[in-house]
Design an enzyme around this catalytic site. Structure first.
Site, PDB file in Angstrom:
ATOM      1  N   GLY A   1       0.846  -1.196   0.000  1.00  0.00           N
ATOM      2  CA  GLY A   1       0.000   0.000   0.000  1.00  0.00           C
ATOM      3  C   GLY A   1       0.887   1.253   0.000  1.00  0.00           C
ATOM      4  CB  SER A   2       0.051   4.768  -0.735  1.00  0.00           C
ATOM      5  OG  SER A   2      -0.944   4.978   0.264  1.00  0.00           O
ATOM      6  CB  THR A   3       1.078   3.972   4.604  1.00  0.00           C
ATOM      7  OG1 THR A   3      -0.128   4.680   4.317  1.00  0.00           O
ATOM      8  CG2 THR A   3       1.747   4.585   5.828  1.00  0.00           C
TER       9      THR A   3
ATOM     10  CG  ASP B   1       0.859  -3.825   5.728  1.00  0.00           C
ATOM     11  OD1 ASP B   1       0.370  -4.938   5.481  1.00  0.00           O
ATOM     12  OD2 ASP B   1       0.799  -2.858   4.940  1.00  0.00           O
TER      13      ASP B   1
ATOM     14  CB  ALA C   1      -4.542  -0.161   8.841  1.00  0.00           C
ATOM     15  CG  ASP C   2      -7.771  -0.042   3.893  1.00  0.00           C
ATOM     16  OD1 ASP C   2      -7.239   0.757   3.110  1.00  0.00           O
ATOM     17  OD2 ASP C   2      -7.676  -1.273   3.783  1.00  0.00           O
TER      18      ASP C   2
ATOM     19  CE  LYS D   1      -2.771  -4.928   6.681  1.00  0.00           C
ATOM     20  NZ  LYS D   1      -2.360  -3.779   5.874  1.00  0.00           N
TER      21      LYS D   1
ATOM     22  CD  GLU E   1      -1.681  -6.187   3.369  1.00  0.00           C
ATOM     23  OE1 GLU E   1      -2.868  -6.227   3.749  1.00  0.00           O
ATOM     24  OE2 GLU E   1      -1.168  -5.177   2.865  1.00  0.00           O
TER      25      GLU E   1
ATOM     26  CE  LYS F   1      -5.564   5.410   5.190  1.00  0.00           C
ATOM     27  NZ  LYS F   1      -4.529   4.412   5.026  1.00  0.00           N
TER      28      LYS F   1
END
Ligand code: DER
Length: 234
Positions: A29-31, A85, A87-88, A98, A107, A125
């Protein structure tokens, strides 16, 4: 600060938890991308060495390879020292949603094998309850009769006025995960009551591979906000 700048701040903070010699779960993901970039930079600068990365997606595997991060997998490293990692969604108990980057199965496998899982998010988030934000709860399902299973998933949450949609690539083709499966996205109108009960009910549906609720898995959440960084520990 833009959202991406906040993501980068959280990611760089998490990279401070990395010690030489660690086996690292590398998120997707982007983060997480910023964290992988930072780890690659620290290796190049000689500030870190003897790192082995366990990627959580083909996308992260490619990024880590291009950065010269040595890689392996869970078969060779069944225990991982630290995973980083994104998270959404993050609730006050550090439960996560996620999977909106489509890699929730790998993941969850990698993060489930970690001694420490540091989750990195920007403050947008943070939620009071998982599933209530009207955003997707991703469920990985086998492609075989996915519509049948989407219906069963919808029925599980019918009192939440649930909508189940197949995640598509552009041009209307179904998104296919690294594992050759589909993603059904659940849109709930109300937050989920008992998360564990809901998660177990989802997994009892034959053909459901995994869901995007990561319950009691994150050991630390690093939140980057306009007013600074907050570190929440389990
Ligand atoms: O899909 C995933 O699990 C990602 O980690 C997602 O939850 C966060 O993606 P983002 O960092 O691009 O917001």
């Amino acid at each position: 600060l833009t959202q991406d700048e906040l993501k980068k701040i959280a990611a760089y903070k998490a990279a401070e938890f990395v010690e030489s010699g660690m086996v690292l779960g590398l998120g997707t993901g982007s983060t997480a991308k910023h964290a992988v970039d930072r780890i690659g930079e620290l290796l190049r600068q000689g500030k870190l060495n003897n790192i082995i990365g366990i990627p959580t997606s083909k996308q992260t595997q490619e990024q880590a390879t291009s950065l010269g991060i040595p890689l392996s997998d869970l078969d060779s490293h069944p225990t991982i020292d630290l995973a980083i990692d994104g998270a959404d969604e993050v609730d006050p108990h550090l439960n996560l949603v996620k999977g909106r980057a489509g890699s929730l199965l790998r993941e969850k496998m990698v993060e489930g094998a970690c001694k420490k899982f540091v989750c990195i998010v920007d403050e947008s988030k943070l939620v009071k309850h998982l599933g209530g934000s009207g955003l997707a709860l991703p469920i990985e399902v086998v492609p075989f009769c996915w519509k049948f299973n989407a219906g069963k998933l919808r029925n599980l949450f019918q009192d939440s006025g649930c909508v189940a949609k197949l995640r598509n690539e552009c041009k209307g083709r179904p998104f296919v995960t690294d594992n050759g499966n589909y993603i059904v996205e659940l849109y709930l109108k109300r937050e989920i009551g008992d998360l564990q009960v809901a998660g177990d009910a989802i997994l009892r549906i034959a053909g459901v591979v995994e869901h995007g609720m990561f319950l009691d898995m994150a050991t630390t959440v690093i939140v980057a906000g306009e007013l600074g960084i907050t570190i929440k520990n389990k």
